[in-house]
Design an enzyme around this catalytic site. Sequence first.
Site, short mmCIF file in Angstrom:
data_model
loop_
_atom_site.label_atom_id
_atom_site.label_comp_id
_atom_site.label_asym_id
_atom_site.label_seq_id
_atom_site.Cartn_x
_atom_site.Cartn_y
_atom_site.Cartn_z
N HIS A 79 0.84 -1.20 0.00
CA HIS A 79 0.00 0.00 0.00
C HIS A 79 0.89 1.26 0.00
CE1 HIS A 79 -3.58 2.35 1.75
NE2 HIS A 79 -2.56 3.16 1.98
N GLU A 80 1.89 1.28 0.88
CA GLU A 80 2.77 2.45 0.97
C GLU A 80 3.63 2.59 -0.29
OE1 GLU A 80 2.18 4.59 3.13
OE2 GLU A 80 0.92 3.37 4.44
N HIS A 115 1.67 4.41 -2.96
CA HIS A 115 1.76 5.87 -2.77
C HIS A 115 3.11 6.37 -3.28
CE1 HIS A 115 -1.80 6.48 -0.36
NE2 HIS A 115 -1.40 5.73 0.63
ZN ZN Z 1 -2.37 5.15 2.38
#
Ligand code: ZN
Length: 240
Positions: free
Chosen positions: A68-69, A72
């Site tokens: 998830h990170e 980003h």
């Molecule tokens: Zn996030």
Amino acid sequence: MTPKSFKLFKILGISIELDASWFIIFFFVVWTLSTSLYKLNLPGVTLNINIILSIVTAILFFSSVIFHELAHSVIAIKEGLNVKKIILFVFGGAALIDDEPKTPGAEFRISVLGPASSLFLALFFFIFSQMFENYQYLYIPGLFLFNINLILAFFNLIPGFPMDGGRIFRSFVWYISGNYLKSTKIAVTFGKIIALNFALFGLYSILTTDLSGLWLILIGLFLYQAADSSLKQAQIKLGY
Ligand code: ZN
């Protein structure tokens, strides 16, 4: 975040690190999986297998957070920002990005990709669990990872700045108003209200004898503090 962190590895030039506080949540997740999920759903399983399965599932869960990170981070790098590192700590994961996005569009793209990546993983683990429906040792962890990634996606979309949903909210206000500081102030105020609601809901849970409310109080206080410091950062940058 404390300076006490352990480097795991580097991927796409980004250092992945574990904060010392992460070990608390890792232990908690392994313990919860072992004493509830696997104890209830795999009653015949030996203690050794239960513990191994719990550790592997927990590692896959935190790998999902890193994924998830990373989502980003990849977009942030594309938008010309410098990603210092990704760190896992007691309240989850964070990509430490040197600067704020330069446009509302960039902010929107960077923020939305995290929850989108968690939805993608949820779908992946759902298909995985259905493929191994007859193999309990794969089916149950697959179903858990499907659920937890779905929760990650939706929890992060709550519009409490500086969570992803709050950043998406700020990008809209920023786009409409054309004013970075003003939109940050609005998003931060809204973020603080949401953080206080987490804490109040946690308090209510504790009063109705559900001790897991303590966790919500801690998350609420952490988010409140994070919202407050992001406003200060934005003000420093603009010289207020
Ligand atoms: Zn996030």
